[in-house]
Design a protein around this motif. Structure first.
Motif, PDB file in Angstrom:
ATOM      1  N   ILE A 252      -6.559   2.237   5.382  1.00  0.00           N
ATOM      2  CA  ILE A 252      -5.254   2.892   5.629  1.00  0.00           C
ATOM      3  C   ILE A 252      -4.335   2.660   4.429  1.00  0.00           C
ATOM      4  O   ILE A 252      -3.623   3.569   3.964  1.00  0.00           O
ATOM      5  CB  ILE A 252      -4.598   2.307   6.906  1.00  0.00           C
ATOM      6  N   MET A 253      -4.372   1.433   3.915  1.00  0.00           N
ATOM      7  CA  MET A 253      -3.537   1.119   2.742  1.00  0.00           C
ATOM      8  C   MET A 253      -3.961   1.965   1.541  1.00  0.00           C
ATOM      9  O   MET A 253      -3.136   2.419   0.764  1.00  0.00           O
ATOM     10  CB  MET A 253      -3.647  -0.366   2.382  1.00  0.00           C
ATOM     11  N   VAL A 254      -5.269   2.147   1.420  1.00  0.00           N
ATOM     12  CA  VAL A 254      -5.774   2.941   0.293  1.00  0.00           C
ATOM     13  C   VAL A 254      -5.265   4.379   0.401  1.00  0.00           C
ATOM     14  O   VAL A 254      -4.752   4.947  -0.564  1.00  0.00           O
ATOM     15  CB  VAL A 254      -7.321   2.910   0.269  1.00  0.00           C
ATOM     16  N   LEU A 255      -5.375   4.953   1.585  1.00  0.00           N
ATOM     17  CA  LEU A 255      -5.010   6.367   1.742  1.00  0.00           C
ATOM     18  C   LEU A 255      -3.496   6.591   1.767  1.00  0.00           C
ATOM     19  O   LEU A 255      -3.000   7.572   1.224  1.00  0.00           O
ATOM     20  CB  LEU A 255      -5.641   6.931   3.019  1.00  0.00           C
ATOM     21  N   ALA A 256      -2.787   5.671   2.398  1.00  0.00           N
ATOM     22  CA  ALA A 256      -1.335   5.892   2.533  1.00  0.00           C
ATOM     23  C   ALA A 256      -0.529   5.164   1.476  1.00  0.00           C
ATOM     24  O   ALA A 256       0.618   5.526   1.221  1.00  0.00           O
ATOM     25  CB  ALA A 256      -0.870   5.432   3.919  1.00  0.00           C
ATOM     26  N   GLY A 257      -1.138   4.162   0.835  1.00  0.00           N
ATOM     27  CA  GLY A 257      -0.321   3.319  -0.035  1.00  0.00           C
ATOM     28  C   GLY A 257      -0.668   3.337  -1.504  1.00  0.00           C
ATOM     29  O   GLY A 257       0.197   3.054  -2.343  1.00  0.00           O
TER      30      GLY A 257
END
Lengths: 289, 303
Positions: A100-105
């Motif tokens: 999630i961090m990779v995709l959103a952050g």
């Protein structure tokens, strides 16, 4: 293309001195993340443990009905700090939180650096702190969705299914522990993601960095632990440190024979380092010294 | 007074970027001119509070640049030179987003975004993704985001860079409209002299971190009356050589117009004496105001 299709009209309103100038940044960050199909899929995957553990809470109150299905595994269905530890410290949940961090952050700061958009932000009455708060709270929103929300959901479901407040009577600190761990995880992952995002102007490289640091640290831990059999090497692994702190905050037994305070210190040092990186990388204009 | 700076100094490490800048900019459109590395962008960044000057003080719209940068940013619109657009957004979202960040209420920002996008000529394309925008559209969008909160003062950094001639004319028309009719003061940083000449009434010329010249464009042009335009009939070659020997700089345009720069103390009647001696008829003789190009060349010291 014709210009001045409409004449310029002065705006009659008054600009507010915002108490929370980061709010538009959070709103935009969340909106842009949800525009990505892959993100929606990953968020769905990250909610699978919540569904499974919520089912576990239900079954824990209907052990007789599910006797055949459980076959002696009922010790895993006791809703206590170990149950929450199993949820929060699972490799699966941490992995999907990372994705999630990779995709959103990964692109939150990298994209702004690449497109030189920081000067647009800081040409507004916006401090660096406000900008970083906005970006960090975007990530915290998703992380708390995966940690705080399920934690409280499990407690509420347990109260509903059992028809009593027994769980809160036995473990009165549990809601606080859930909140504390959720905030620690959200805070750490936000710093971690933003710092690595600010190190590159390319969101792909930032994504690779996010994944590489997380997994390489765990691989090094595995190698050194395999050779020396010393649990102190736990401190090398981002994941293991998170798991240690999760267990400690939830009042459960730690995974490794290492004081959890050491793991907390490692995470704190990493967060401070991330803060230093962010303060150097996020500027209104590039200053060449 | 829109901008008032006194003895501003700023260094990037050992490199002195601004060296004692003292500037006063009154109402109207003002051009900030200078060759590359003159300190134009650094000056704009100091005015916006991105950089803190090492020395000196200044005010923008009455607010101290050191103590009150946020008040300045509330009143100022900034159009940077770079294509600083956030991918994944359409123009309305982008413009209203920066309106909100400036302190506009959300719904007002959205409504206003539509208005300014129509104003800059992006009304039809306002829901298109920014990645699909051409260079000209990006410039307009940057202008729109600078205007969305209705600033009192606009800083435009190279507003016509990367534009084709038609796009350039359209952007300049918009700038002229804003500065002359809309009660918005404009500071344009550019190295394209004709852009400044077309849009500005005043100019500040920077060179090597110092102010080389500043003031009303018309007044600055009149500082030097030694430029004359001549048309001659007859053998112009010997006449031009004679002018050169008399230390006059001569430029000949494509339509055979001679621009003659007289050195200090040169008697203009000498032009006629020379023509008479060399059997050349002077058919046209006009005292010319120096163009901005001339002014720039003289103050910065380049041809």
């Amino acid at each position: 293309m014709p210009i001045a299709e409409q004449g310029y009209v002065h705006w009659e309103g008054r600009l507010d001195v915002r108490r929370r100038p980061w709010r538009p940044i959070v709103r935009l960050g969340i909106r842009l993340a949800f525009r990505r199909k892959a993100f929606k899929f990953v968020l769905g995957m990250a909610f699978l443990p919540t569904l499974v553990f919520a089912a576990g809470v239900y079954i824990s109150e209907r052990l007789d009905d599910f006797k055949e299905m459980i076959r002696g595994a009922d010790r895993f269905l006791k809703v206590d700090p170990e149950f929450f530890k199993a949820f929060y410290a699972s490799d699966y949940l941490l992995f999907w939180m990372l994705i999630i961090m990779v995709l959103a952050g990964a692109g939150l700061i990298a994209d702004d650096l690449r497109h030189k958009a920081l000067q647009l932000y800081f040409a507004r009455p916006l401090r660096r702190r406000d900008y970083l708060q906005g970006k960090a709270l975007t990530l915290c929103f998703f992380l708390l969705l995966l940690t705080l929300l399920p934690g409280f959901l499990f407690i509420v479901l347990k109260v509903i299914f059992s028809g009593s407040f027994k769980i809160l009577a036995e473990y009165p600190w549990l809601p606080l522990s859930v909140a504390a761990w959720s905030l620690v995880a959200a805070g750490f992952f936000s710093f971690y993601t933003l710092a690595l995002s600010s190190l590159s102007r390319n969101r792909r490289y930032a994504s690779i960095l996010l994944i590489a640091v997380y997994f390489l640290s765990d691989i090094f831990f595995g190698i050194f632990y395999g050779i020396f059999r010393d649990p102190a090497f736990t401190l090398l692994s981002v994941k293991s440190n998170l798991q240690q702190v999760a267990a400690a905050l939830l009042g459960a037994k730690p995974f490794f024979e290492v004081p959890w305070e050491y793991s907390a210190a490692v995470l704190a040092v990493l967060a401070v380092l991330a803060g230093v990186v962010l303060s150097r990388k996020v500027r209104g204009s590039e200053v060449i010294k | 007074m829109n901008i008032e700076l006194q003895d501003i100094k700023f260094s990037y490490g050992p490199v002195r970027a601004l060296d004692g800048i003292t500037v006063r900019v009154e109402n109207g459109a003002c051009g900030l001119l200078g060759p590359n590395g003159a300190g134009k962008s650094t000056l704009l960044r100091i005015l916006l509070g991105f950089l803190r000057p090492d020395h000196g003080q200044g005010h923008v719209l009455g607010h101290d640049i050191r103590k009150d940068p946020f008040a300045i940013r509330r009143l100022v619109g900034y159009m940077p030179e770079d294509d600083c657009l956030i991918p994944g957004m359409d123009a309305v979202t982008f413009t209203s987003y920066f309106g909100e960040l400036a302190g506009m209420p959300r719904q007002e920002a959205m409504k206003r975004a539509h208005d300014v996008l129509y104003y800059v000529g992006l009304g039809e394309a306002r829901y298109r993704m920014l990645e699909t925008y051409s260079a000209g559209m990006k410039q307009r969008l940057k202008l729109a985001q600078a205007l969305v909160h209705d600033p009192k003062l606009l800083f435009l950094d190279e507003p016509t860079s990367n534009l084709d001639p038609q796009g350039r004319v359209e952007i300049l028309d918009l700038i002229k409209d804003i500065s002359s009719n809309k009660d918005i003061q404009v500071l344009i940083s550019s190295h394209i002299l004709t852009d400044i000449e077309l849009t500005c009434t005043a100019v500040v010329i920077l060179n090597k971190g110092r102010v080389a010249a500043q003031g009303e464009l018309a007044a600055l042009r009149q500082v030097d009356f030694s430029l004359y335009e001549l048309r001659v009939k007859g053998e112009s070659g010997p006449y031009l050589r004679a002018l050169g020997e008399a230390k006059c700089r001569v430029e000949e345009t494509e339509d055979q117009l001679l621009k003659v720069y007289l050195p200090a103390g040169f008697d203009r009647r000498e032009l006629f004496r020379l023509a008479d001696r060399l059997n050349v008829q002077v058919r046209h003789f006009v005292k010319s105001q120096s163009s901005l190009e001339d002014l720039f060349a003289r103050t910065v010291g380049v041809d």
